[in-house]
Design a protein around this motif. Structure first.
Motif, PDB file in Angstrom:
ATOM      1  N   ARG A  95      -0.462  -9.704   0.032  1.00 13.31           N
ATOM      2  CA  ARG A  95       0.691 -10.469  -0.449  1.00 13.31           C
ATOM      3  C   ARG A  95       1.993  -9.739  -0.146  1.00 13.31           C
ATOM      4  N   ASP A  96       2.048  -8.449  -0.466  1.00 10.84           N
ATOM      5  CA  ASP A  96       3.284  -7.687  -0.253  1.00 10.84           C
ATOM      6  C   ASP A  96       3.641  -7.612   1.229  1.00 10.84           C
ATOM      7  N   THR A  98       2.736  -9.698   3.587  1.00  9.73           N
ATOM      8  CA  THR A  98       3.087 -11.046   4.054  1.00  9.73           C
ATOM      9  C   THR A  98       4.518 -11.385   3.674  1.00  9.73           C
ATOM     10  N   LEU A  99       4.882 -11.123   2.434  1.00  8.93           N
ATOM     11  CA  LEU A  99       6.237 -11.445   1.982  1.00  8.93           C
ATOM     12  C   LEU A  99       7.275 -10.592   2.704  1.00  8.93           C
ATOM     13  N   ALA A 100       6.924  -9.345   3.003  1.00  7.78           N
ATOM     14  CA  ALA A 100       7.842  -8.482   3.756  1.00  7.78           C
ATOM     15  C   ALA A 100       8.038  -9.013   5.173  1.00  7.78           C
ATOM     16  N   ALA A 101       6.932  -9.443   5.796  1.00  4.43           N
ATOM     17  CA  ALA A 101       7.028 -10.005   7.152  1.00  4.43           C
ATOM     18  C   ALA A 101       7.823 -11.301   7.147  1.00  4.43           C
ATOM     19  N   TRP A 123      -0.829 -18.692  -3.838  1.00  4.23           N
ATOM     20  CA  TRP A 123      -0.056 -18.897  -2.614  1.00  4.23           C
ATOM     21  C   TRP A 123       0.629 -20.261  -2.595  1.00  4.23           C
ATOM     22  N   LYS A 124       0.045 -21.227  -3.247  1.00  5.43           N
ATOM     23  CA  LYS A 124       0.606 -22.587  -3.207  1.00  5.43           C
ATOM     24  C   LYS A 124       2.037 -22.611  -3.771  1.00  5.43           C
TER      25      LYS A 124
END
Length: 200
Positions: A95-96, A98-101, A123-124
């Motif tokens: 999660r971290d 992905t959000l950073a990317a 995620w939704k």
């Protein structure tokens, strides 16, 4: 709702998520693949490996220092509690990352490829729209058998760990039908790409 327009792309195994994601990338979307992130975290000396080895033992690393996927797959299929222990390590890291990317992405909009988007629940809430890549189950089975060299019962065992097709479709804002030819995908991708640009 995320600050930036973000599409969550999902679908069952063998539905063609990567193929569709590539088509959106060609049209200018930034694709962030959570499977690739998970592979890097569990690859040779990946960021998740110290925690995985501490939790499961040194025998869960292969000769390159990566997670022994076959051994871990066999364990989590046999022991549901082991699956939860692995997810407790990996999911926050995925999660971290992905959000950073996504924060660094430069495309016209962000598309997160998340195989277990519906199953994960959280995620939704992090995406603006959910796009499901759909195909009939016999097509899924045939594709995965051909691609991965697995027996039909192995493919169906994997599918059984994912939500049923009807549940996935019920969660969708948009659907791409990938039950036919590759040529049939482009018009569907074009239509949704035009729609998504209206939200920017």
């Amino acid at each position: 709702m995320p600050a930036r327009f973000t599409v969550g792309l999902t679908g069952g195994i063998g539905s063609g998520k990567s193929l569709v994601a590539n088509l959106f990338a060609e049209r200018g979307a930034s694709i962030i693949d959570t499977d690739q992130i998970a592979h890097s975290l569990t690859g040779p000396h990946g960021a998740a490996m110290p925690d995985i080895l501490a939790e499961f033992g040194q025998h869960m690393a292969d000769s390159r220092g990566a997670m022994d996927r076959a051994r871990m797959r066999e364990l989590v299929f046999r022991e549901p509690a082991a699956k939860r222990r692995l997810e407790a390590i990996l999911h926050p890291m995925i999660r971290d990352a992905t959000l950073a990317a996504a924060a660094d992405a430069t495309g016209c909009y962000v598309m997160l490829a998340i195989p277990l988007l519906v199953e994960s629940g959280s995620w939704k809430e992090r995406v603006s729209r959910v796009l499901v890549i759909d195909c009939p189950e016999p097509v899924q089975v045939a594709r995965v058998m051909a691609r991965n060299g697995l027996a039909e019962e192995q493919v169906r065992a994997i599918m059984a760990t994912q939500v049923p097709r009807a549940v996935r479709l019920a969660a969708a804002d948009d659907v791409i039908d990938n039950g036919g030819s590759i040529e049939a995908l482009a018009p569907q991708v074009d239509r949704l790409h035009d729609l998504y640009q209206q939200y920017l």
